[in-house]
Design a protein around this motif. Structure first.
Motif, short mmCIF file in Angstrom:
data_model
loop_
_atom_site.label_atom_id
_atom_site.label_comp_id
_atom_site.label_asym_id
_atom_site.label_seq_id
_atom_site.Cartn_x
_atom_site.Cartn_y
_atom_site.Cartn_z
N ARG A 278 0.83 -1.21 0.00
CA ARG A 278 0.00 0.00 0.00
C ARG A 278 0.86 1.26 0.00
N LEU A 279 1.93 1.22 0.78
CA LEU A 279 2.84 2.36 0.80
C LEU A 279 3.52 2.50 -0.56
N GLY A 280 3.85 1.36 -1.18
CA GLY A 280 4.47 1.41 -2.50
C GLY A 280 3.57 2.05 -3.53
N ARG A 307 11.96 3.75 -0.26
CA ARG A 307 12.96 3.04 0.54
C ARG A 307 12.29 2.30 1.71
N GLN A 308 11.33 2.95 2.36
CA GLN A 308 10.64 2.32 3.49
C GLN A 308 9.87 1.08 3.04
N ALA A 309 9.17 1.19 1.90
CA ALA A 309 8.40 0.04 1.40
C ALA A 309 9.32 -1.10 0.98
N TRP A 310 10.44 -0.77 0.36
CA TRP A 310 11.40 -1.79 -0.07
C TRP A 310 12.00 -2.52 1.13
N GLU A 311 12.36 -1.77 2.15
CA GLU A 311 12.95 -2.39 3.34
C GLU A 311 11.95 -3.26 4.09
N ALA A 312 10.66 -2.92 3.99
CA ALA A 312 9.64 -3.68 4.72
C ALA A 312 9.18 -4.93 3.97
N THR A 313 9.62 -5.10 2.73
CA THR A 313 9.19 -6.24 1.92
C THR A 313 10.25 -7.34 1.98
N PRO A 314 9.91 -8.52 2.49
CA PRO A 314 10.90 -9.61 2.57
C PRO A 314 11.47 -9.95 1.20
N GLU A 315 12.71 -10.42 1.18
CA GLU A 315 13.38 -10.72 -0.08
C GLU A 315 12.68 -11.81 -0.87
N ASP A 317 9.43 -12.30 -0.95
CA ASP A 317 8.05 -11.91 -1.24
C ASP A 317 7.93 -11.58 -2.72
N HIS A 318 6.80 -11.98 -3.33
CA HIS A 318 6.64 -11.75 -4.77
C HIS A 318 6.55 -10.27 -5.11
N ASN A 319 6.27 -9.41 -4.13
CA ASN A 319 6.20 -7.97 -4.37
C ASN A 319 7.57 -7.30 -4.33
N ARG A 320 8.60 -8.07 -3.97
CA ARG A 320 9.92 -7.48 -3.82
C ARG A 320 10.42 -6.87 -5.13
N ILE A 321 10.15 -7.51 -6.25
CA ILE A 321 10.61 -6.99 -7.53
C ILE A 321 9.99 -5.63 -7.81
N GLU A 322 8.67 -5.50 -7.57
CA GLU A 322 8.01 -4.22 -7.82
C GLU A 322 8.55 -3.14 -6.89
N ARG A 323 8.79 -3.49 -5.63
CA ARG A 323 9.34 -2.51 -4.70
C ARG A 323 10.76 -2.09 -5.10
N THR A 324 11.53 -3.04 -5.64
CA THR A 324 12.88 -2.71 -6.09
C THR A 324 12.84 -1.78 -7.29
N LEU A 350 20.02 -1.28 -8.42
CA LEU A 350 18.72 -1.88 -8.17
C LEU A 350 18.11 -2.45 -9.46
N ALA A 351 18.28 -1.75 -10.58
CA ALA A 351 17.76 -2.26 -11.85
C ALA A 351 18.46 -3.56 -12.23
N GLU A 352 19.75 -3.66 -11.98
CA GLU A 352 20.49 -4.89 -12.26
C GLU A 352 19.98 -6.04 -11.40
N GLN A 353 19.59 -5.74 -10.17
CA GLN A 353 19.01 -6.78 -9.31
C GLN A 353 17.73 -7.35 -9.92
#
Length: 382
Positions: A278-280, A307-315, A317-324, A350-353
């Protein structure tokens, strides 16, 4: 999208077996069966029983609808005589008593990662087992059928499967009283399916209708309800998507309001990835407003939220890519505004990740490559 020949064969055979058991012509004549049969015949690695299965399916359809279907005697010659006889008997007798429907909870679990045969079996059992007309209590089963058809679409990519999902969910919504506790959820699911169909068809009516359905769902819940933040977030996401399509500032402003409400109302004990998502979304809207109006305060806020949303999303988690991607885009925007090389480097990293964890055909990888191109182009321009 390609489905393995063995899975297609299982789906075709399931349709035949269900017909010989129940004499259910609705499932037998479902166009999805012919699409599966055609795909099975076209498969380069088709299994040995493919010709017999397709022949039986076409023969059964010809028996119940001679004017519409060709019995395909050549393919039928590959089938076992006992199976041909079983199909003939099924076509000559009236529909058999419907098997008892299992609890809805069991059907929900059956959807997870299910092959086509299981998805089709769910739809057949539900359509055969519910009343005509469907009662309010039975509408729960129609929702499962719609979800099964949506899952089939995600496997096959056939727009007809998505059309079936939309029609089935619309039937469930229209049969649900406006004041029913499940009305908002079903309306929201219908709105999501209409948005999917817009992405496939490009028909603006689907996008607009989907938003209005989601708006109705959001308006059906009072502030303070446990699901109120979720529905505000769903509406905000839909409006933000339409803003990206049509660039109507009113959509962006309303999206900001909905998403701010959702983030503010999200309980402190909410699952971390849900709150982060939601924050993202709010961050995406804030960054879009920065690009529209150029307020540097929006840029700083968007970077902090990303940054806050990215840090709160576990690695994992399927949403991690969108947060990155969100965080990379925010750093790119700061670099474009200030020219600070540290932000360019972070955006690239981050894009390379994202590129390293996605496939070339995925939209996320294409977005990440676009970020790299933009960073390099902006360096060149400077």
């Amino acid at each position: 999208m390609a489905v393995a020949a063995e899975e297609l064969l299982e789906s075709v055979r399931r349709r035949i077996e269900w017909f010989t058991r129940t004499s259910d012509t609705r499932d037998l004549c479902d166009p999805a069966g012919l699409r599966d049969a055609a795909a099975l015949l076209a498969a380069a690695d088709g299994p040995p029983d493919a010709l017999a299965a397709v022949g039986l399916l076409r023969h059964a359809r010809h028996l119940v609808s001679p004017a519409d279907e060709d019995g395909d005697d050549e393919l039928l010659s590959h089938a076992d005589a006992d199976e041909v006889e079983a199909v003939r008997r099924a076509a000559e007798r009236p529909p058999q008593p419907a098997p008892e429907l299992p609890p809805v909870e069991h059907l929900v679990m059956a959807l997870l990662g299910a092959p086509l045969a299981v998805l089709d079996d769910l739809v057949a059992r539900i359509r055969y087992g519910v009343s005509d007309p469907v009662t309010v209590d039975e509408l729960r089963y129609l929702v499962i059928a719609a979800q099964a058809r949506e899952a089939r679409w995600s496997r096959t990519g056939a727009v007809e499967d998505l059309e079936d999902a939309v029609a089935t969910m619309a039937e469930a919504v229209h049969g649900t009283p406006d004041d029913h506790e499940w009305y908002p959820g079903r309306s929201s699911q219908l709105g999501g399916l209409l948005q999917f169909r817009f992405a496939v068809s490009g028909d603006r009516r689907d996008l607009d209708d989907g938003i209005e359905v989601i708006r109705t769902a959001a308006g059906a819940l009072p502030a303070g309800h446990q699901d109120w933040p979720m529905f505000r977030s769903n509406l905000g996401r839909a409006l933000l998507f339409r803003y990206g399509v049509a660039q109507d500032e009113a959509d962006l402003d309303e999206a900001m309001t909905m998403l701010t409400d959702a983030v503010t109302a999200t309980a402190g004990d909410e699952i971390g990835s849900v709150a982060a998502s939601r924050l993202g979304l709010l961050q995406q809207a804030t960054l879009a407003r920065y690009h529209l109006r150029g307020d540097p305060n929006d840029l700083g806020i968007a970077l902090g939220m990303a940054r806050q949303a990215w840090e709160a999303t576990p690695e994992d988690d399927h949403n991690r890519i969108e947060r990155t991607l969100d965080l990379s885009l925010a750093h790119l925007a700061v670099f474009q505004c200030t020219g600070e090389p540290g932000h360019a480097a972070t955006a690239e990293q981050l894009a390379e990740q994202v590129i390293g964890t996605t496939q070339p055909e995925q939209a996320e990888q294409q977005a990440a490559k676009a970020i790299l191109d933009e960073v390099r182009a902006h360096r060149d321009r400077r």
